[in-house]
Design a protein around this motif. Structure first.
Motif: not given
Length: 414
Positions: A234-238
């Motif tokens: 559920d964690v997106s890294i941008i």
């Protein structure tokens, strides 16, 4: 408040509204005992009690209660977690860039948005986060960053009274592990934006993260109360990366193999002109002191001269430079041309001062000596071509920088 869990209705909230406005703890209790989402919508969307008690920003106890409530929709959670966020809703990047970035996030890959300065990377990163997730945190890299800033580590903690202090140690979460904790605690998809990562040593700060990307069961860090933090789906890294600092070919292969690399670069002519026209119309549409058509042509000539070379100057392209900088020029002119104490009586000079303030310093910031020569020549030629505008302030700034460089090299002649 005597209502038990699940019994608190909108009617109760209306009856107790004066108390709720006066006592934030009562609002927290009302949220925790809410019968359904209509209670939360009344308290948050209609009455905006979270703003009333906790201000425009921050996640205090009241907003945490909303985020933890089983009745709160993802949209309501997004509302409270992004209070005070001013990210524009209109996406300006080219369509294929947006599609590539959104698709990459859906695959579960961390994303790097890279390109020259002024292409809207940070703004698009926030827009992307809000479309893919409920909330986000933004962290700007510095040269002193280590893996601790990303993953976390052990840090000092002072305990005791002011008279008797003792030094202990506690686990401190990093940007990504904090994001995992937020997604887990509030049951929301969450994005972590790492801005301008080329300011830091990428191999050093991302080392432990590479392992977690390959194996999401890998524990990143364990909190003091024994909770293990893994790279949750559920964690997106941008990430954003300014390519004037480093080219893709110079990057560690580890990041290009594990991250989706999405380029923000050239804006096609029609798209770019639409941006320029929109900013000029929004900020200068009702100010008759300068010709908007001429200003548009100046923007085009400047942008093309920097990125592609121009007819006015005899040399080729100077560097890659994005169009977003020109929005700042129009905002500057909007303020400068409305006030008699500023530039109402000298609109042509205002344009030159806007370029001196927002365009030329950003070019000089990353320019080598041959590029500084080109920048000075470019603005000298533009100043001759656009007689309506006085670009001498921009030209003089470039000339002073060129002279300073020549002095250092021992080649300056007065």
């Amino acid at each position: 408040m005597s209502n038990s869990a699940g019994d608190y209705t909108v009617d109760h909230a209306k009856e107790n509204l004066e108390v709720l406005r006066a006592v934030p703890e009562q609002v927290v209790e009302a949220i925790e005992n809410a019968a359904d989402e209509s209670v939360l919508n009344f308290l948050i969307r209609e009455q905006k009690l979270d703003i009333h008690h906790e201000g425009d920003q921050g996640i205090g106890p009241l907003r945490q209660a909303v985020l933890r409530s089983p009745h709160a929709s993802q949209e309501l959670k997004r509302t409270v977690i992004t209070r005070g966020d001013d990210t524009p809703s209109t996406i300006l990047v080219p369509d294929d860039v947006e599609r590539n970035a959104r698709t990459s996030l859906r695959t579960g890959k961390p994303v790097v948005l890279y390109g020259p300065t002024g292409t809207g990377k940070t703004t698009f990163a926030k827009q992307l986060a809000l479309r893919h997730c409920v909330g986000f945190s933004l962290h700007t890299a510095t040269p002193s960053w280590t893996a601790k800033d990303i993953i976390g580590g052990i840090g000092p903690k002072l305990t005791g009274s002011t008279d008797v202090r003792s030094l202990g140690y506690e686990t401190e979460l990093g940007a990504v592990s904090e994001g995992v904790k937020c997604a887990r605690d509030f049951d929301i998809p969450y994005a972590v934006i790492l801005d301008e990562i080329t300011r830091a040593d990428i191999s050093q700060i991302f080392g432990p993260l590479y392992t977690a990307i390959e194996n999401r069961k890998q524990t990143l860090i364990e909190t003091d109360d024994g909770e293990t933090i893994e790279l949750d789906e559920d964690v997106s890294i941008i990430c954003t990366m300014n390519m004037s600092d480093r080219t893709v070919n110079e990057l560690d292969n580890a990041i290009t193999r594990r991250f989706a690399m999405v380029e923000l670069d050239e804006y096609e002519g029609e798209d770019r002109r639409a941006l320029f026209e929109g900013w000029i119309d929004d900020n200068l549409g009702d100010i008759p002191l300068i010709s908007n058509d001429e200003l548009l042509e100046l923007f085009e000539a400047d942008y093309n001269g920097i990125n592609n070379g121009s007819e006015q100057a005899s040399r080729g392209p100077i560097m890659r430079f994005g169009p977003m900088h020109y929005r700042d020029v129009t905002i500057f002119l909007c303020e400068a041309l409305r006030d008699e104490s500023l530039y109402m009586d000298a609109p042509g000079e205002a344009v030159g001062q806007a370029f001196r303030t927002f365009i030329v310093p950003r070019l000089l910031n990353s320019a080598a000596f041959p590029q500084i020569e080109q920048i000075e020549e470019h603005y000298r030629a533009l100043n001759k071509s656009f007689e309506t505008f006085d670009l001498s302030p921009a030209t003089e700034l470039a000339s002073r920088e060129l002279q300073a460089e020549q002095r250092q090299m021992g080649s300056y002649q007065q």
